[in-house]
Enzyme design. Structure first.
Site, PDB file in Angstrom:
ATOM      1  N   TRP A  52       0.702  -1.438   0.084  1.00  0.00           N
ATOM      2  CA  TRP A  52      -0.517   0.111   0.274  1.00  0.00           C
ATOM      3  C   TRP A  52       0.721   0.930  -0.469  1.00  0.00           C
ATOM      4  CZ3 TRP A  52      -0.540   3.753   3.755  1.00  0.00           C
ATOM      5  CH2 TRP A  52      -1.385   4.831   3.358  1.00  0.00           C
TER       6      TRP A  52
ATOM      7  N   ASP B  50     -15.422  12.266  -2.923  1.00  0.00           N
ATOM      8  CA  ASP B  50     -14.861  11.369  -2.080  1.00  0.00           C
ATOM      9  C   ASP B  50     -15.991  10.541  -0.960  1.00  0.00           C
ATOM     10  OD1 ASP B  50     -12.755   9.057  -0.928  1.00  0.00           O
ATOM     11  OD2 ASP B  50     -12.561   9.961  -3.272  1.00  0.00           O
TER      12      ASP B  50
ATOM     13  N   LYS C 157     -15.881   6.046  -8.990  1.00  0.00           N
ATOM     14  CA  LYS C 157     -14.826   6.298  -8.176  1.00  0.00           C
ATOM     15  C   LYS C 157     -15.433   4.592  -7.103  1.00  0.00           C
ATOM     16  CE  LYS C 157     -10.786   7.044  -5.118  1.00  0.00           C
ATOM     17  NZ  LYS C 157     -10.160   8.596  -4.414  1.00  0.00           N
TER      18      LYS C 157
ATOM     19  N   ASP D 123     -13.711   1.743  -5.625  1.00  0.00           N
ATOM     20  CA  ASP D 123     -13.141   1.246  -4.715  1.00  0.00           C
ATOM     21  C   ASP D 123     -13.530  -0.024  -3.980  1.00  0.00           C
ATOM     22  OD1 ASP D 123     -10.359   1.526  -3.265  1.00  0.00           O
ATOM     23  OD2 ASP D 123     -11.486   3.654  -1.931  1.00  0.00           O
TER      24      ASP D 123
ATOM     25  N   ASN E 258     -11.457  -1.545  -0.315  1.00  0.00           N
ATOM     26  CA  ASN E 258     -10.064  -1.298   0.719  1.00  0.00           C
ATOM     27  C   ASN E 258     -10.052  -2.411   1.731  1.00  0.00           C
ATOM     28  OD1 ASN E 258      -9.606   1.094  -0.238  1.00  0.00           O
ATOM     29  ND2 ASN E 258     -11.475   1.669   0.209  1.00  0.00           N
TER      30      ASN E 258
ATOM     31  N   CYS F  31     -10.534   1.767  -7.885  1.00  0.00           N
ATOM     32  CA  CYS F  31      -9.359   2.248  -7.141  1.00  0.00           C
ATOM     33  C   CYS F  31      -9.139   1.293  -5.859  1.00  0.00           C
ATOM     34  CB  CYS F  31     -10.595   3.447  -6.800  1.00  0.00           C
ATOM     35  SG  CYS F  31      -9.404   3.693  -4.642  1.00  0.00           S
TER      36      CYS F  31
ATOM     37  N   ASP G 111      -2.393   5.628  -3.548  1.00  0.00           N
ATOM     38  CA  ASP G 111      -3.045   6.309  -2.264  1.00  0.00           C
ATOM     39  C   ASP G 111      -1.585   7.419  -1.945  1.00  0.00           C
ATOM     40  OD1 ASP G 111      -5.414   6.105  -1.808  1.00  0.00           O
ATOM     41  OD2 ASP G 111      -5.484   4.785  -0.010  1.00  0.00           O
TER      42      ASP G 111
END
Ligand code: GLA
Length: 691
Positions: free
Chosen positions: A169, A334, A444, A446, A448, A492, A514
């Site tokens: 990351w 975001d 976007k 993502d 995570n 992402c 990131d």
């Protein structure tokens, strides 16, 4: 269109500069003949007629290192590309059926008791796309323990080197190159997504440089768990096999009549060095993989580093006005606009605007953004759920879990079981509803956290969840794209955790990392550019000192020129930028828009890697070229080297738009261009136009 020998047993596929040839022996073994420079069918036939090299007595396989798709079983000791089992037996002993060849490529069909195997080959420029289809033709169940997409065989050479992109990351896509040794080098992901740790790509060479020499590359188009194994066999032959799944412990169970099509494992040969290989990969992706790649991506603003979870309609409106004033074209809100999402502890799964923050939904902000002349985008993370959410309270069994075991939380979230049809339908309704309820132009998307408890208590074959998750993700994206053709998508995954040819065929750009520190970014972007084009590589200018990572102080100039090497974005807190900074930012954005067609669609030459202190890239398109250069630190007052350019006409003259000077092409190519860089963290943009 593949060429076929008269006996129907030797096939040749050719691209503009390369060829690929294979042959079926008299005993129906499918062997590799050639992958490299363009050859004629007669050459392939001559190769097919050569006797196989002598192998050591009874301890070596006559097939290892020669086969196009080594199956498990029989006289083979290499890692099998295919491993299957039925109630009766394990392994494969196939016989050849027939082939089909047309403008779409070559398909070879084989059959074992109850199993039909089709090997697919297709040329896309100089990229060979290979994949495999497996169908259960039997009466009972058939389990695929391993089903790789393809196995690549390299020519016999001394001293192979392996290049790969490794990371973690905030430090993705870093290039390493090392000598290949005997045995296997395995890269992959057992995390459920492509992963930050390796991009699914390898390159092999013996003595290539940036602009010269043979390079072989292989890249897999899959966004879940995967493995690529590079093996140097006992006789020094090299084979590369890759596909879905990390282990060989079971992938899918096929009921009678069911089939599995592997993702594409693409291979590229180039004799123009690492740079030439990258340009060919970029052209391939822009032409065949990335949707609408002929359209330039807009300059975006993203709110993450500016406001994190602390979002309100009014404050986003203020940022939007400032973003519009510096020339931003797409404004992205975001994380933090939905459900009870005021931090990372709650709200994932509830894809409705937070009523306290957006009392009238997203439309008023979207309208405001549109009135400012920008497109409007939002962040989502559909595959996840916070236990503290309405969704989880209603459906605690919708996540991946094992009965009686812990549900491991990362970032306070669990992974939804996307293999379930009810989950797929829920996500479709939520996202389709969201995109229909507000004028959203950009999503976007993502992801995570990794899989940790990939269980599915009610399913007789829970293992399939790994593959079905990715298939569900792909079909959700496909369905949303079809229903909302005007919406663009960004892939992402905590930065660059899901970058591969599979996701790239369904998204318009990717979030590279990131890590927005402009110096670290140069290395990440250098690695990324080995395979993927600038057209998909999002890069933001954020605040200085870099708050998220290292506190590094850098000029707006350095930050902008670093981010201008990809799809430019701005991610800083514009409400804190001074009037002078905003004026300067506006100039950089304007300059970027001017060079954008070259950066996003031109040919990339990596003039110097960033690691050496002076890094430089050149983009060439038609009569125009632009150089971006970065100096990390000037030492001992040494002069900064001139940059030898590429891709120019030696007999032409070029005007420098920055200085008005006229340079001879031959001089730029052989002696170089002076950059005027000095000191620490300096950067420049130099535009050249043929006159
Ligand atoms: C991930 C992304 C970031 C941001 C946050 C939001 O870390 O990579 O860009 O979107 O999630 O939670």
């Amino acid at each position: 269109m593949p060429e076929i020998a008269d006996n129907g047993r030797t096939w040749l596929l050719s691209g503009p500069t390369s060829s690929y040839a294979l042959h079926l022996t008299e005993t129906d073994e499918l062997v590799h003949l050639h992958w490299g420079p363009g050859i004629a069918l007669a050459d392939a036939e001559a190769l097919a007629a050569l006797p196989p090299s002598e192998r050591g007595a009874s301890f070596e396989s006559p097939l290892d290192g020669r086969e196009e798709y080594p199956v498990e079983g029989g006289p083979r000791f290499v890692r099998p590309a295919l491993s299957v089992r039925t109630d009766e037996r394990r392994g494969t002993e196939w016989s050849y059926e027939d082939f089909e060849a047309d403008a779409d490529g070559l398909r070879l069909r084989f059959r074992d008791a109850g199993l039909a195997v089709t090997l697919h080959y297709r040329m896309r420029g100089d990229v060979v796309e290979r994949w495999t289809t497996l169908r259960n033709d039997g009466e009972g169940p058939l389990e695929l323990l391993r089903a790789d997409s393809a196995t690549w065989t390299l020519p016999e050479r001394d001293d192979w080197r392996l290049s790969q992109l490794h990371g973690r990351w905030a430090a993705e896509s870093r290039l390493t190159r090392s000598p290949l040794t005997y045995g296997e080098q395995v890269i992959g992901s057992r995390r459920g997504h492509t992963g930050h740790q390796h991009l699914p790509w390898v390159a092999l060479d013996t003595d290539a440089t940036e602009e010269r020499g043979e390079v072989y590359g292989c890249a897999l188009g899959w966004s879940g768990t995967w493995r690529i194994a590079v093996a140097q066999l006992p006789d020094a032959r090299v084979q590369i096999t890759g596909g879905v799944g990390y282990d060989d412990s079971g992938l899918l169970r096929l009921a009678p009549g069911e089939s599995f099509t592997t993702p594409v494992f693409a291979g590229l040969w180039s004799d123009a060095g690492f740079g030439g290989a990258s340009r060919a990969w970029h052209a391939y992706q822009r032409t065949y993989v990335v949707p609408d790649a002929e359209q330039d991506r807009p300059v975006l603003f993203n709110s993450w580093e500016a406001t994190y979870f602390d979002i309100s309609e009014e404050q986003q409106g203020t940022l939007a006005r400032r973003a519009a004033a510096i020339g931003v074209e797409l404004f992205v809100v975001d994380d933090g606009w939905f459900g009870a999402r005021t931090g990372d502890h709650a709200g994932l799964g509830d894809w409705r605007p937070n009523p306290d923050r957006f009392p009238n939904g997203l439309k008023p902000l979207a309208d405001q953004v549109h009135d400012l002349g920008m497109q409007f985008g939002i962040w989502v993370e559909p595959e996840m759920v916070n236990p503290d959410s309405e969704l989880y309270r209603a459906h605690p069994d919708w996540v991946q879990f094992q009965s009686g075991r812990k549900r491991t939380e990362f970032r306070n979230q669990l992974v939804l079981n996307l293999a379930r049809e009810d989950v797929q339908e829920y996500l479709w309704e939520q996202l389709h509803g969201l995109l229909s309820s507000a004028p959203v132009d950009y999503v976007k998307w993502d992801f995570n956290r990794c899989f940790t408890d990939a269980g599915w208590p009610d399913d007789p074959y829970p293992q399939r969840l790994w593959v079905d998750h990715v298939r569900a993700l792909y079909s959700l994206l496909d369905r949303l794209r079809a229903a909302h053709p005007g919406v663009a998508f960004e892939s992402c995954s905590g930065g660059g955790g899901r970058i591969d040819l599979g996701i790239m065929s369904r998204t318009d750009q990717v979030w590279t990392s990131d890590n927005t520190d402009p110096l670290d970014r140069l290395d990440i972007q250098h690695g990324f550019s080995q395979i993927h084009p600038a057209r998909v590589m999002a890069a933001w200018v954020t605040d200085s000192p870099n708050a998220q990572l290292n506190g590094r102080v850098s000029s707006l100039r350095f930050r902008f020129v670093s981010a201008m090497a990809g799809v430019l974005g701005v991610g800083g807190d514009l409400s804190q930028w001074s009037e002078e900074e905003l004026v300067e930012a506006r100039r950089w954005v304007e300059l970027y828009k001017e060079i954008r067609p070259l950066v996003q669609r031109g040919d990339l030459y990596r003039l110097r890697p960033p690691a050496g202190g002076l890094g430089a890239l050149q983009y060439v398109r038609g009569d125009e070229s632009v150089v971006l250069a970065w100096l990390q630190a000037q030492r001992f007052g040494e002069p900064v080297p001139a940059l030898r350019l590429h891709g120019l006409d030696p007999t032409a003259s070029y005007e420098c738009r920055e200085t008005g000077e006229v340079h001879r092409g031959a001089v730029l190519l052989h002696h170089g261009l002076r950059t005027g860089l000095r000191g620490d963290l300096d950067a420049t943009v130099i535009r050249l136009r043929r006159i």
